[in-house]
Write an enzyme that holds these catalytic residues in place. Structure first.
Site, PDB file in Angstrom:
ATOM      1  N   GLU A 212      14.234 -47.004 -70.368  1.00 15.32           N
ATOM      2  CA  GLU A 212      15.320 -47.631 -69.602  1.00 15.32           C
ATOM      3  C   GLU A 212      15.515 -46.760 -68.371  1.00 15.32           C
ATOM      4  O   GLU A 212      16.176 -45.720 -68.432  1.00 15.32           O
ATOM      5  CB  GLU A 212      16.597 -47.687 -70.447  1.00 15.32           C
ATOM      6  CG  GLU A 212      16.503 -48.614 -71.644  1.00 15.32           C
ATOM      7  CD  GLU A 212      16.597 -50.095 -71.264  1.00 15.32           C
ATOM      8  OE1 GLU A 212      17.110 -50.394 -70.169  1.00 15.32           O
ATOM      9  OE2 GLU A 212      16.151 -50.941 -72.054  1.00 15.32           O
ATOM     10  N   CYS A 246      23.422 -47.023 -63.373  1.00 12.44           N
ATOM     11  CA  CYS A 246      22.016 -47.385 -63.134  1.00 12.44           C
ATOM     12  C   CYS A 246      21.878 -48.766 -62.501  1.00 12.44           C
ATOM     13  O   CYS A 246      20.919 -49.012 -61.776  1.00 12.44           O
ATOM     14  CB  CYS A 246      21.219 -47.318 -64.428  1.00 12.44           C
ATOM     15  SG  CYS A 246      21.874 -48.402 -65.707  1.00 12.44           S
TER      16      CYS A 246
HETATM   17  P1  NAD Z   1      16.894 -37.657 -66.354  1.00 11.70           P
HETATM   18  O1  NAD Z   1      15.637 -38.459 -66.387  1.00 11.70           O
HETATM   19  O2  NAD Z   1      16.947 -36.464 -65.474  1.00 11.70           O
HETATM   20  O3  NAD Z   1      17.297 -37.132 -67.826  1.00 11.70           O
HETATM   21  C1  NAD Z   1      17.470 -37.966 -68.943  1.00 11.70           C
HETATM   22  C2  NAD Z   1      17.194 -37.174 -70.211  1.00 11.70           C
HETATM   23  O4  NAD Z   1      15.864 -36.662 -70.164  1.00 11.70           O
HETATM   24  C3  NAD Z   1      18.130 -35.983 -70.480  1.00 11.70           C
HETATM   25  O5  NAD Z   1      18.516 -36.012 -71.836  1.00 11.70           O
HETATM   26  C4  NAD Z   1      17.247 -34.775 -70.182  1.00 11.70           C
HETATM   27  O6  NAD Z   1      17.518 -33.673 -71.032  1.00 11.70           O
HETATM   28  C5  NAD Z   1      15.844 -35.280 -70.480  1.00 11.70           C
HETATM   29  N1  NAD Z   1      14.850 -34.620 -69.618  1.00 11.70           N
HETATM   30  C6  NAD Z   1      14.998 -34.226 -68.320  1.00 11.70           C
HETATM   31  N2  NAD Z   1      13.865 -33.673 -67.858  1.00 11.70           N
HETATM   32  C7  NAD Z   1      12.976 -33.698 -68.870  1.00 11.70           C
HETATM   33  C8  NAD Z   1      11.608 -33.268 -69.016  1.00 11.70           C
HETATM   34  N3  NAD Z   1      10.938 -32.676 -68.009  1.00 11.70           N
HETATM   35  N4  NAD Z   1      10.986 -33.467 -70.207  1.00 11.70           N
HETATM   36  C9  NAD Z   1      11.643 -34.060 -71.214  1.00 11.70           C
HETATM   37  N5  NAD Z   1      12.933 -34.469 -71.140  1.00 11.70           N
HETATM   38  C10 NAD Z   1      13.596 -34.316 -69.991  1.00 11.70           C
HETATM   39  O7  NAD Z   1      18.005 -38.728 -65.988  1.00 11.70           O
HETATM   40  P2  NAD Z   1      19.515 -38.459 -65.663  1.00 11.70           P
HETATM   41  O8  NAD Z   1      19.598 -37.688 -64.384  1.00 11.70           O
HETATM   42  O9  NAD Z   1      20.204 -37.942 -66.857  1.00 11.70           O
HETATM   43  O10 NAD Z   1      20.022 -39.956 -65.413  1.00 11.70           O
HETATM   44  C11 NAD Z   1      19.906 -40.580 -64.183  1.00 11.70           C
HETATM   45  C12 NAD Z   1      18.803 -41.618 -64.170  1.00 11.70           C
HETATM   46  O11 NAD Z   1      18.891 -42.430 -65.321  1.00 11.70           O
HETATM   47  C13 NAD Z   1      18.927 -42.573 -62.998  1.00 11.70           C
HETATM   48  O12 NAD Z   1      17.646 -42.803 -62.464  1.00 11.70           O
HETATM   49  C14 NAD Z   1      19.466 -43.847 -63.619  1.00 11.70           C
HETATM   50  O13 NAD Z   1      19.169 -45.015 -62.912  1.00 11.70           O
HETATM   51  C15 NAD Z   1      18.832 -43.805 -64.948  1.00 11.70           C
HETATM   52  N6  NAD Z   1      19.612 -44.592 -65.896  1.00 11.70           N
HETATM   53  C16 NAD Z   1      19.073 -45.731 -66.386  1.00 11.70           C
HETATM   54  C17 NAD Z   1      19.827 -46.509 -67.248  1.00 11.70           C
HETATM   55  C18 NAD Z   1      19.288 -47.777 -67.828  1.00 11.70           C
HETATM   56  O14 NAD Z   1      19.929 -48.310 -68.721  1.00 11.70           O
HETATM   57  N7  NAD Z   1      18.157 -48.280 -67.394  1.00 11.70           N
HETATM   58  C19 NAD Z   1      21.099 -46.101 -67.611  1.00 11.70           C
HETATM   59  C20 NAD Z   1      21.601 -44.921 -67.087  1.00 11.70           C
HETATM   60  C21 NAD Z   1      20.846 -44.157 -66.242  1.00 11.70           C
END
Ligand code: NAD
Length: 458
Positions: A212, A246
Site C-alpha cells: 500500500e 496518502c
Molecule cells: P516508509 O516507507 O518510510 O516507512 C514505512 C515502514 O517501513 C516503517 O514501519 C519503517 O520502519 C519501515 N522501513 C523504513 N525503511 C525501511 C527499510 N529500509 N527496510 C525495511 N523497512 C523499512 O513510509 P512512511 O514515511 O512511514 O509513510 C509515508 C509513505 O507511506 C507515503 O509515501 C504515503 O503515501 C505512504 N502511505 C500509503 C498509504 C496507503 O494506504 N497506500 C497509507 C499511508 C501512507
C-alpha cells in the site's frame, strides 16, 4: 530492539499455534475480533493521547480516522460467516457428476508493517483482515510515531498472546531483521522506495506481498461545479492531518476560467476551518518530525505563495499553503508532497489535464470535480489510478465494499472489507468427484476418441 533470535522465537511460537488449527475455527476468529474491538474501546484515551503527542492530532480527526477502525471491525464481524463459507462454482458436463468448490483458507503467519501518518489505524486495519482470515500476525508499527507505537505494543501485550498476535517495535534495522524471516504474507504500508525493498526481501522466500504505497494524487477541477462544495471538500481532504494523508489531493489541476474563484473559495474555507491563526487552532495538526519539515519547507519557494507559507521549526508547524504559478518541472511536482502545501496548475482543456496526469506514475487516488458526465467518463476511461472519487476527496476510503489499493508505483493488492479477508486468504480450489461413472473418453487407447474430444473442446 529485539534481536534476531527473539524474532525467530516469536515466529516459531506462532507457527506452533497456527498448527493447532485453532485460528481456522470461525468462532475463534469472531471472538478475537470482539476482543480487538473491546481493546480499542477500552484504550481510547491512551491512543488519543499518543496520537496527540506524535502528530498533535485533533481529537475529532483521531476519532474519525484512527479509532474509526471500529467500523471496519464491526463490518467484518457482521460478514465473516458468509465470507468463510466455501463457494460452489459451475463444474463442466464432462465431469458429471462432480462439484467444484472454492475454500478460503488462512495463509499462516503474516507480517504487517505500518507507516506513521495514521499510525494506529494503518496497523490495525490490515490486522482485522488477518484475524478474519484466520492467521497469526506480527505487527511492526512505525518508529517515527513512537508514542503510538508504544501504546500499540502495550495494549496488545495485555490483550493478546504473542503466539497469536505480537507487536515488534523498532526502526529500520528491526524491519530488516523481520524481513530476513520467512512469512506467509507481508502487508506493507509506506513509501514506494521502501516498498521495493520489501518486495525484494519477500522474493527470497517467495512470500506474497501487499504494498500500500503513495504517489502524487491529482485533483482535477472543471468549470462545471458547485464552487463552494468543491472548495470545502478539497480544503478538507488536503489539510486534515496537515496534509500527511496518502490519498490527500497532492496538486490541483484547474480549468483556468475558474482558477481565481476557486482559490478565493479555498481561502475562505481555510479561514472558516482554522481561523486567522491556524498555529493556535487545536483543529490543525503538526508535521511528524524535523526531517519531513525540512523536506516540505524546501518546496515553499517552488512558486508564488498565495495563501499561508508561515512556518515554525520549533513546533513543526507549516500553515495551510496554496502555491500558484508552479512549473511542472519544479521539485514539488516531482515527488509526493505529503504535507500541507497545495500547488495549483491551470489547464485549458481536459485532455491537457489528462496528459499531465498520465505523464506521472499511476497515482493512488484521482479526484475529479465536474458535473459533466462525459468528462467523468473520459477521466475513468483515459487515466489509471488505484481509485477515483468524483466530486469529493478522501471519502472513497470509507466504503467498505470498495477495495482500497494502488496500481503500478502506488501499490500492489488491496484491502478493506471483503478485500482484506481475500488478501489474507488462499482461495483453495477443490474438485469433488464421485464413483458413479467412469467414462473412458480420456484414457488410452485413444483410437476412435479424437472426434469426441473435438466435440468436447468445441
Ligand atoms: P516508509 O516507507 O518510510 O516507512 C514505512 C515502514 O517501513 C516503517 O514501519 C519503517 O520502519 C519501515 N522501513 C523504513 N525503511 C525501511 C527499510 N529500509 N527496510 C525495511 N523497512 C523499512 O513510509 P512512511 O514515511 O512511514 O509513510 C509515508 C509513505 O507511506 C507515503 O509515501 C504515503 O503515501 C505512504 N502511505 C500509503 C498509504 C496507503 O494506504 N497506500 C497509507 C499511508 C501512507
Amino acid at each position: 530492539m529485539l534481536v534476531q533470535l527473539e524474532i525467530s522465537e516469536i515466529i516459531r511460537q506462532q507457527r506452533l499455534f497456527f498448527a493447532t488449527g485453532k485460528t481456522k475455527d470461525v468462532s475463534f476468529r469472531l471472538e478475537q475480533l470482539k476482543v480487538l474491538r473491546k481493546t480499542v474501546l477500552d484504550n481510547q484515551a491512551a491512543i488519543l493521547q499518543a496520537l496527540k503527542a506524535d502528530l498533535n492530532k485533533p481529537t475529532f480527526e483521531a476519532y474519525a480516522t484512527e479509532i474509526g477502525v471500529l467500523k471496519e471491525i464491526d463490518y467484518t464481524i457482521k460478514h465473516l460467516k458468509s465470507w468463510t463459507k466455501p463457494k460452489k462454482v459451475a463444474s463442466t458436463p464432462e465431469q458429471f457428476p462432480s462439484e467444484a468448490v472454492i475454500y478460503p483458507e488462512p495463509l499462516g503467519v503474516v507480517l504487517i508493517i505500518a507507516p506513521w501518518n495514521y499510525p494506529f489505524q494503518l496497523t490495525l486495519s490490515p490486522l482485522v483482515g488477518a484475524i478474519a482470515a484466520g492467521n497469526c500476525a506480527i505487527l511492526k508499527p512505525s518508529e517515527l510515531a513512537p508514542h503510538t507505537s508504544r501504546a500499540i505494543a502495550d495494549i496488545f501485550q495485555k490483550n493478546f498472546d504473542k503466539s497469536y498476535i505480537a507487536v515488534v517495535e523498532g526502526g529500520v534495522e528491526t524491519s530488516q531483521e523481520l524481513l530476513k524471516e520467512k512469512f506467509d504474507h507481508i502487508f506493507f504500508t509506506g513509501g514506494t522506495a521502501v516498498g521495493k525493498i520489501i518486495m525484494e526481501a519477500a522474493a527470497k522466500h517467495l512470500t506474497p506481498v501487499t504494498l500500500e504505497l503513495g504517489g502524487k494524487s491529482p485533483c482535477i477541477v472543471d468549470a462545471d461545479i458547485n464552487l463552494e462544495h468543491t472548495a470545502r471538500r478539497i480544503a478538507w481532504g488536503k489539510f486534515i492531518n496537515s496534509g500527511q494523508t496518502c490519498i490527500a489531493p497532492d496538486y490541483l489541476l484547474v480549468d483556468k476560467t475558474i482558477k481565481k474563484d476557486l482559490i478565493e473559495n479555498i481561502k475562505n474555507c481555510l479561514k472558516e476551518f482554522y481561523g486567522d491563526r491556524p498555529e493556535n487552532n487545536p483543529d490543525y495538526g503538526r508535521i511528524i518530525n524535523q526531517k519531513q519539515f525540512a523536506r516540505l519547507t524546501a518546496f515553499l519557494n517552488n512558486g508564488e505563495i498565495i495563501v499561508g507559507g508561515k512556518i515554525n521549526p520549533e513546533t513543526l508547524y507549516i500553515a495551510p499553503t496554496l502555491i500558484d504559478n508552479v512549473s511542472l518541472d519544479a521539485p514539488i511536482m516531482q515527488e509526493e508532497i505529503f504535507g500541507p502545501i497545495l500547488p495549483i496548475v491551470e489547464y485549458n482543456n481536459l485532455s491537457e489535464a489528462i496528459g499531465i496526469v498520465n505523464s506521472q506514475p499511476k497515482p493512488l487516488a484521482l479526484y475529479l470535480f465536474s458535473k459533466n458526465k462525459d468528462y467523468q467518463e473520459k477521466i475513468l476511461r483515459e487515466t489509471s489510478s488505484g481509485g477515483v472519487c468524483i466530486n469529493d476527496t478522501v471519502m472513497q476510503v470509507g466504503i467498505p465494499d470498495l477495495p482500497f489499493g494502488g496500481v503500478g508505483f502506488s501499490g500492489i493488492g488491496s484491502y478493506h472489507g471483503k478485500a482484506s479477508f481475500d488478501t489474507f486468504s488462499h482461495q483453495k480450489s477443490v474438485l469433488k468427484k464421485s464413483f458413479l461413472f467412469d467414462p473412458k473418453w480420456r484414457y488410452a487407447p485413444y483410437k476412435g476418441k479424437l472426434d469426441l474430444l473435438k466435440k468436447i473442446i468445441g
